[in-house]
Design a protein around this motif. Structure first.
Motif, PDB file in Angstrom:
ATOM      1  N   UNK A  50       0.740  -1.079   0.187  1.00  0.00           N
ATOM      2  CA  UNK A  50      -0.009   0.162   0.098  1.00  0.00           C
ATOM      3  C   UNK A  50       0.759   1.301  -0.004  1.00  0.00           C
ATOM      4  N   UNK A  51       1.924   1.475   0.679  1.00  0.00           N
ATOM      5  CA  UNK A  51       2.613   2.537   0.850  1.00  0.00           C
ATOM      6  C   UNK A  51       3.326   2.861  -0.465  1.00  0.00           C
ATOM      7  N   UNK A  52       3.406   1.989  -1.427  1.00  0.00           N
ATOM      8  CA  UNK A  52       4.320   1.940  -2.559  1.00  0.00           C
ATOM      9  C   UNK A  52       3.543   2.330  -3.745  1.00  0.00           C
ATOM     10  N   UNK A  53       1.975   1.876  -3.605  1.00  0.00           N
ATOM     11  CA  UNK A  53       1.224   2.102  -4.724  1.00  0.00           C
ATOM     12  C   UNK A  53       0.357   3.521  -4.835  1.00  0.00           C
ATOM     13  N   UNK A  54       0.265   4.223  -5.714  1.00  0.00           N
ATOM     14  CA  UNK A  54      -0.164   5.370  -5.800  1.00  0.00           C
ATOM     15  C   UNK A  54      -1.639   5.313  -6.478  1.00  0.00           C
TER      16      UNK A  54
END
Length: 71
Positions: free
Chosen positions: A51-55
């Motif tokens: 989740x933190x890596x996906x925009x």
């Protein structure tokens, strides 16, 4: 990979996408053109570690615009 090396495109079976995104997909077919696409019929989520890596996750919920023949 996108031109700017910041977009990743993934092709996978619908069942795997349903498992990964915790959603259900349905096949939609345009009545006139018969173009068919699979799209989620409810909200989706991405795995917490990613989740933190996906925009953005594209082509999951929205249907494409289908235009008629040009006259």
């Amino acid at each position: 990979m996108g031109v700017h090396k910041d977009i990743i495109s993934v092709d996978l079976p619908v069942r795997k996408a349903e498992q990964l995104l915790k959603t259900v997909f349905h096949r939609f077919t345009h009545a006139t053109t018969k173009i068919s696409v699979a799209r989620a019929i409810s909200h989706y989520s991405v795995p917490a570690p990613l989740a933190p890596l996906i925009k953005i996750v594209g082509n999951v919920l929205s249907l494409p615009a289908i235009t008629g023949p040009r006259v």
